[in-house]
Design a protein around this motif. Structure first.
Motif, PDB file in Angstrom:
ATOM      1  N   LYS A   3      20.821  44.249  48.794  1.00 24.28           N
ATOM      2  CA  LYS A   3      19.862  42.624  48.117  1.00 24.28           C
ATOM      3  C   LYS A   3      18.701  43.765  48.547  1.00 24.28           C
ATOM      4  N   ALA A   4      17.881  43.905  47.946  1.00 22.31           N
ATOM      5  CA  ALA A   4      16.132  43.725  48.758  1.00 22.31           C
ATOM      6  C   ALA A   4      15.060  44.242  47.525  1.00 22.31           C
ATOM      7  N   ARG A   5      14.330  43.664  47.568  1.00 18.80           N
ATOM      8  CA  ARG A   5      13.254  43.680  46.459  1.00 18.80           C
ATOM      9  C   ARG A   5      12.149  45.143  45.824  1.00 18.80           C
ATOM     10  N   GLY A   6      11.933  44.895  44.730  1.00 17.57           N
ATOM     11  CA  GLY A   6      10.848  46.401  43.991  1.00 17.57           C
ATOM     12  C   GLY A   6      12.618  47.009  43.949  1.00 17.57           C
ATOM     13  N   ARG A   7      11.818  48.605  43.285  1.00 18.20           N
ATOM     14  CA  ARG A   7      12.200  49.185  42.994  1.00 18.20           C
ATOM     15  C   ARG A   7      13.934  49.431  43.311  1.00 18.20           C
ATOM     16  N   PRO A   8      15.121  49.630  42.728  1.00 16.81           N
ATOM     17  CA  PRO A   8      16.594  49.302  43.267  1.00 16.81           C
ATOM     18  C   PRO A   8      16.895  51.044  43.459  1.00 16.81           C
ATOM     19  N   ALA A   9      17.359  50.984  44.939  1.00 15.96           N
ATOM     20  CA  ALA A   9      17.661  51.474  45.242  1.00 15.96           C
ATOM     21  C   ALA A   9      18.935  53.371  45.024  1.00 15.96           C
ATOM     22  N   VAL A  10      18.459  53.845  44.859  1.00 14.57           N
ATOM     23  CA  VAL A  10      19.619  54.673  44.305  1.00 14.57           C
ATOM     24  C   VAL A  10      20.228  56.034  45.159  1.00 14.57           C
ATOM     25  N   GLN A  11      21.916  55.422  44.951  1.00 17.12           N
ATOM     26  CA  GLN A  11      22.460  56.085  46.383  1.00 17.12           C
ATOM     27  C   GLN A  11      23.625  57.154  45.611  1.00 17.12           C
ATOM     28  N   LEU A  12      23.534  58.389  46.376  1.00 19.52           N
ATOM     29  CA  LEU A  12      24.753  59.289  45.782  1.00 19.52           C
ATOM     30  C   LEU A  12      25.806  58.847  45.473  1.00 19.52           C
ATOM     31  N   VAL A  13      26.807  59.305  44.889  1.00 24.10           N
ATOM     32  CA  VAL A  13      28.161  59.388  45.241  1.00 24.10           C
ATOM     33  C   VAL A  13      29.229  60.712  44.899  1.00 24.10           C
ATOM     34  N   HIS A  14      30.140  60.882  45.448  1.00 24.79           N
ATOM     35  CA  HIS A  14      30.764  61.750  44.696  1.00 24.79           C
ATOM     36  C   HIS A  14      31.851  61.051  42.840  1.00 24.79           C
ATOM     37  N   ASN A  15      31.467  61.768  41.643  1.00 26.70           N
ATOM     38  CA  ASN A  15      31.557  61.884  40.900  1.00 26.70           C
ATOM     39  C   ASN A  15      33.678  61.036  39.913  1.00 26.70           C
ATOM     40  N   ARG A  16      33.840  59.840  40.392  1.00 22.61           N
ATOM     41  CA  ARG A  16      35.709  59.741  40.342  1.00 22.61           C
ATOM     42  C   ARG A  16      36.242  60.496  39.258  1.00 22.61           C
ATOM     43  N   SER A  17      35.331  59.973  38.364  1.00 18.43           N
ATOM     44  CA  SER A  17      35.828  60.403  36.677  1.00 18.43           C
ATOM     45  C   SER A  17      35.956  62.440  36.868  1.00 18.43           C
ATOM     46  N   ALA A  18      35.464  63.047  37.812  1.00 20.34           N
ATOM     47  CA  ALA A  18      35.686  64.174  37.448  1.00 20.34           C
ATOM     48  C   ALA A  18      36.783  64.903  37.604  1.00 20.34           C
ATOM     49  N   GLY A  19      37.571  64.203  37.939  1.00 15.63           N
ATOM     50  CA  GLY A  19      39.068  65.088  38.550  1.00 15.63           C
ATOM     51  C   GLY A  19      40.047  64.191  39.286  1.00 15.63           C
ATOM     52  N   PHE A  20      41.129  64.938  39.535  1.00 12.95           N
ATOM     53  CA  PHE A  20      42.396  63.701  40.354  1.00 12.95           C
ATOM     54  C   PHE A  20      42.742  65.178  40.764  1.00 12.95           C
ATOM     55  N   VAL A  21      44.130  64.665  41.721  1.00 12.26           N
ATOM     56  CA  VAL A  21      44.473  65.654  42.497  1.00 12.26           C
ATOM     57  C   VAL A  21      46.386  64.094  42.928  1.00 12.26           C
ATOM     58  N   LEU A  22      46.792  65.251  43.230  1.00 16.74           N
ATOM     59  CA  LEU A  22      47.806  64.916  43.404  1.00 16.74           C
ATOM     60  C   LEU A  22      48.524  65.308  44.849  1.00 16.74           C
ATOM     61  N   LEU A  23      48.669  63.931  45.211  1.00 15.96           N
ATOM     62  CA  LEU A  23      49.683  64.970  47.019  1.00 15.96           C
ATOM     63  C   LEU A  23      50.949  64.330  47.384  1.00 15.96           C
ATOM     64  N   ILE A  24      51.296  64.965  47.483  1.00 15.48           N
ATOM     65  CA  ILE A  24      53.075  65.364  48.526  1.00 15.48           C
ATOM     66  C   ILE A  24      53.498  64.564  49.446  1.00 15.48           C
ATOM     67  N   GLU A  25      54.045  63.224  49.812  1.00 10.93           N
ATOM     68  CA  GLU A  25      53.938  63.319  51.903  1.00 10.93           C
ATOM     69  C   GLU A  25      55.758  63.637  51.391  1.00 10.93           C
ATOM     70  N   LEU A  26      56.410  64.632  52.332  1.00  9.12           N
ATOM     71  CA  LEU A  26      58.045  64.695  52.494  1.00  9.12           C
ATOM     72  C   LEU A  26      57.800  64.869  53.281  1.00  9.12           C
ATOM     73  N   ASP A  27      58.831  63.560  53.841  1.00  2.75           N
ATOM     74  CA  ASP A  27      60.020  63.635  55.373  1.00  2.75           C
ATOM     75  C   ASP A  27      61.524  63.832  55.462  1.00  2.75           C
ATOM     76  N   VAL A  28      61.673  64.185  56.133  1.00  7.67           N
ATOM     77  CA  VAL A  28      63.634  64.261  56.441  1.00  7.67           C
ATOM     78  C   VAL A  28      63.818  62.271  55.775  1.00  7.67           C
ATOM     79  N   ASN A  29      63.238  61.366  55.657  1.00  5.61           N
ATOM     80  CA  ASN A  29      63.570  60.126  54.497  1.00  5.61           C
ATOM     81  C   ASN A  29      63.461  59.879  53.381  1.00  5.61           C
ATOM     82  N   ARG A  30      61.756  60.221  52.925  1.00  7.04           N
ATOM     83  CA  ARG A  30      61.301  59.543  51.916  1.00  7.04           C
ATOM     84  C   ARG A  30      60.347  60.455  51.333  1.00  7.04           C
ATOM     85  N   CYS A  31      59.960  60.775  50.171  1.00 12.44           N
ATOM     86  CA  CYS A  31      58.920  61.023  49.220  1.00 12.44           C
ATOM     87  C   CYS A  31      57.916  59.882  49.317  1.00 12.44           C
ATOM     88  N   ARG A  32      56.717  60.006  49.098  1.00 11.47           N
ATOM     89  CA  ARG A  32      55.333  59.057  48.600  1.00 11.47           C
ATOM     90  C   ARG A  32      55.055  60.326  47.892  1.00 11.47           C
TER      91      ARG A  32
END
Length: 412
Positions: free
Chosen positions: A69-98
């Motif tokens: 919230k500020a007056r004047g010209r809106p500030a612009v921030q840089l951020v990673h482009n979420r639509s640039a792609g996806f990754v799959l993480l798999i956590e496996l241990d002796v009892n479960r997989c996530r």
């Protein structure tokens, strides 16, 4: 002339990576904030930011989008482009997989959990099982198309020489299979295996900036005993160590361990070892395949109520862990020791024995036990470590322009 062009391109790649790393560590930032963090001049930062936005790697958020919230010209921030792609993480241990599907910004899109039993990989080949689970996740999220950049898998055990499988794992029947090559050949996806112990240490650095300049060791105490370690110089995504701390010999020829050896630290300090000792089961008895959390809590309650057998079991566990730490600090200077996992609930019952065990060596007596931090849930450090290792690898590829987002590739 060619050398000058090559040098210019190398500097461009380095600057692109500096910007992506700053955004990865600190979240949405204005151009001036990125310039301050990276040391890049405003002119260079403007050119690099325009380059990354044009490539579809970075997006711009206006003030209204980030809630400022500020007056004047809106500030612009840089951020990673979420639509640039996806990754799959798999956590496996002796009892479960996530399994977790994330976008390039690190936002969770989908998650599936399932149990892992001791006979699972005797009934189905590990690579086949992973491929089926990955296919199931892709089937649940058909909109990701061909923008899945890869699969990262957290595992317990000892990786083989090329990191494509495990030579040994506490997860029955998981060792001896090439998982990475099978995933690549069947699904056309890049896959990487990571040792869980190393992820714990790396994840704690991301979660707690206060340890960024410290030498830390993370020791998991639960159904297994594992350790990861990172030093202040470990700045690359592949830095850090994961040792078989739990399978160092504590007492030669001693208690039976799940690994098949006798006398390992784990054979005294894991939940099954404490269960065995608390109920006066002979040390050479076959370890239980799993210990229900309620049963372990019952042993803790018995010890706190004065049950001598339960108290001795926790003392033996602390002694084994302490002696392992004494060996560690005899070799490496550790600024902080982080104990993770469900067995931290019984730290008060093991604390004295851990300190006594650590003081058993010369360096243990001279240096003393490092400050200890307790983290009951190891899941978040493991997840954060796996996520950041994966996303920073993609940052590198995007900085090198070797794997630009699909929209950019199709437009060129």
């Amino acid at each position: 002339m060619a050398q000058g062009v090559a040098d210019t391109e190398m500097i461009r790649r380095q600057n692109r990576l500096l910007v992506l790393d700053a955004l990865r560590r600190h979240g949405p930032l204005s151009r001036s904030q990125v310039a301050t963090l990276t040391g890049l001049s405003n002119a260079t930062l403007t050119a690099i930011a325009a380059d990354l936005v044009g490539d579809g790697v970075v997006a711009e958020l206006t003030e209204a989008q980030v809630g400022a919230k500020a007056r004047g010209r809106p500030a612009v921030q840089l951020v990673h482009n979420r639509s640039a792609g996806f990754v799959l993480l798999i956590e496996l241990d002796v009892n479960r997989c996530r399994m977790s599907l994330l976008d390039y910004g690190g936002v969770l899109i989908d998650r599936v959990e399932s149990g892992v039993g001791p006979t699972l990989f005797s009934e189905v080949e590990p690579a086949t099982w992973f491929i089926e689970r990955i296919g199931h996740m892709i089937g649940r999220n058909t909109d990701i198309g061909n923008t899945l950049h890869g699969v990262s898998i957290s595992v317990q055990g000892i990786l083989d020489e090329n990191g494509h499988g495990l030579t040994w794992s506490p997860i029955p029947h998981l060792g001896g299979h090439d998982i990475v090559t099978a995933i690549r050949n069947r699904l056309g996806l890049a896959a990487r295996l990571f040792k869980r112990g190393r992820l714990m240490a790396d994840g704690m650095r991301w979660l707690d900036p206060a340890v960024a300049k410290s030498s830390i060791a993370t020791v998991y105490i639960g159904s297994t005993i594992g350790m990861g370690m990172t030093l202040p110089t470990d700045s690359s995504p592949n830095a850090g160590l994961a040792t078989e701390f739990g399978h160092m010999i504590h007492t030669p020829g001693g208690a039976q361990c799940r690994c098949g050896a006798r006398g390992c630290i784990e054979a005294y300090a894991a939940d099954y070892a404490i269960l065995r000792s608390a109920y006066s089961v002979p040390e050479h008895a076959t370890p239980a395949s799993a210990v229900p959390p309620a049963d372990f809590q019952h042993i803790i309650a018995r010890a706190r109520q004065g049950d001598r057998a339960a108290q001795r079991a926790f003392a033996a566990a602390g002694n084994a862990i302490g002696h392992g730490i004494s060996r560690l600090i005899s070799i490496v200077e550790i600024d902080k020791l982080i104990l993770l996992g469900p067995n931290t609930a019984a730290h008060d019952l093991m604390e004295t024995a851990i300190a006594e065990g650590a003081a058993a060596s010369l360096m243990g007596r001279m240096r003393g036990l490092p400050p200890i931090q307790l983290v009951p849930d190891a899941g978040e450090p493991i997840y954060r470590g796996l996520m950041m290792k994966t996303l920073t690898e993609i940052d590198k590829a995007f900085a090198d322009r070797t794997s630009l987002p699909t929209a950019r590739r199709s437009a060129e």
